[in-house]
Design a protein around this motif. Structure first.
Motif, short mmCIF file in Angstrom:
data_model
loop_
_atom_site.label_atom_id
_atom_site.label_comp_id
_atom_site.label_asym_id
_atom_site.label_seq_id
_atom_site.Cartn_x
_atom_site.Cartn_y
_atom_site.Cartn_z
N ASP A 64 0.82 -1.35 0.06
CA ASP A 64 -0.08 0.09 0.12
C ASP A 64 0.93 1.26 0.14
O ASP A 64 0.41 2.25 -0.19
CB ASP A 64 -0.94 0.12 1.34
N ASN A 66 3.44 1.47 -1.90
CA ASN A 66 4.21 1.27 -2.93
C ASN A 66 5.75 0.85 -3.01
O ASN A 66 6.58 1.18 -3.61
CB ASN A 66 4.63 2.54 -3.96
N ARG A 68 8.53 -2.29 -2.89
CA ARG A 68 8.78 -3.52 -3.58
C ARG A 68 9.94 -4.14 -3.01
O ARG A 68 10.08 -5.45 -3.23
CB ARG A 68 9.62 -3.12 -5.14
#
Length: 98
Positions: A64, A66, A68
């Protein structure tokens, strides 16, 4: 640390996103760790750390924001019970995808 503060810190290269867990607990927390080893956990509006029932739930929450990648941090308090001087903390990279 609230959601807005967490979102700002994960953008700063001095902070590393983490999922933290103690081997004998049934919950996980997300947060960041700074370059001095200080932890800052994501908290609700009352300042209480938000816990997740599984590693998968914690990973989805990081998505949520963003992110990775993050580190999975696991504390093992058992060393103290068998004669060690401190708990052992292990770190493992985790890669996030939807």
């Amino acid at each position: 640390m609230n959601h807005a503060h967490f979102a700002a810190l994960v953008e700063n290269p001095l902070y590393t996103p983490i999922v933290t867990h103690c081997s004998d607990a049934t919950h996980y927390f997300i947060g960041v760790i700074d370059n001095r080893g200080n932890h800052y956990l994501l908290a609700d509006d009352n300042g209480e750390p938000i816990s997740f029932a599984s590693l998968k739930q914690a990973q989805h929450s990081l998505l949520d924001f963003n992110l990775r990648a993050a580190f999975f941090e696991m504390h093992n308090p058992d060393t103290e019970m068998v004669g060690g001087f401190a708990d052992i903390t292990s770190y493992m990279p985790i890669y996030l995808s939807k």
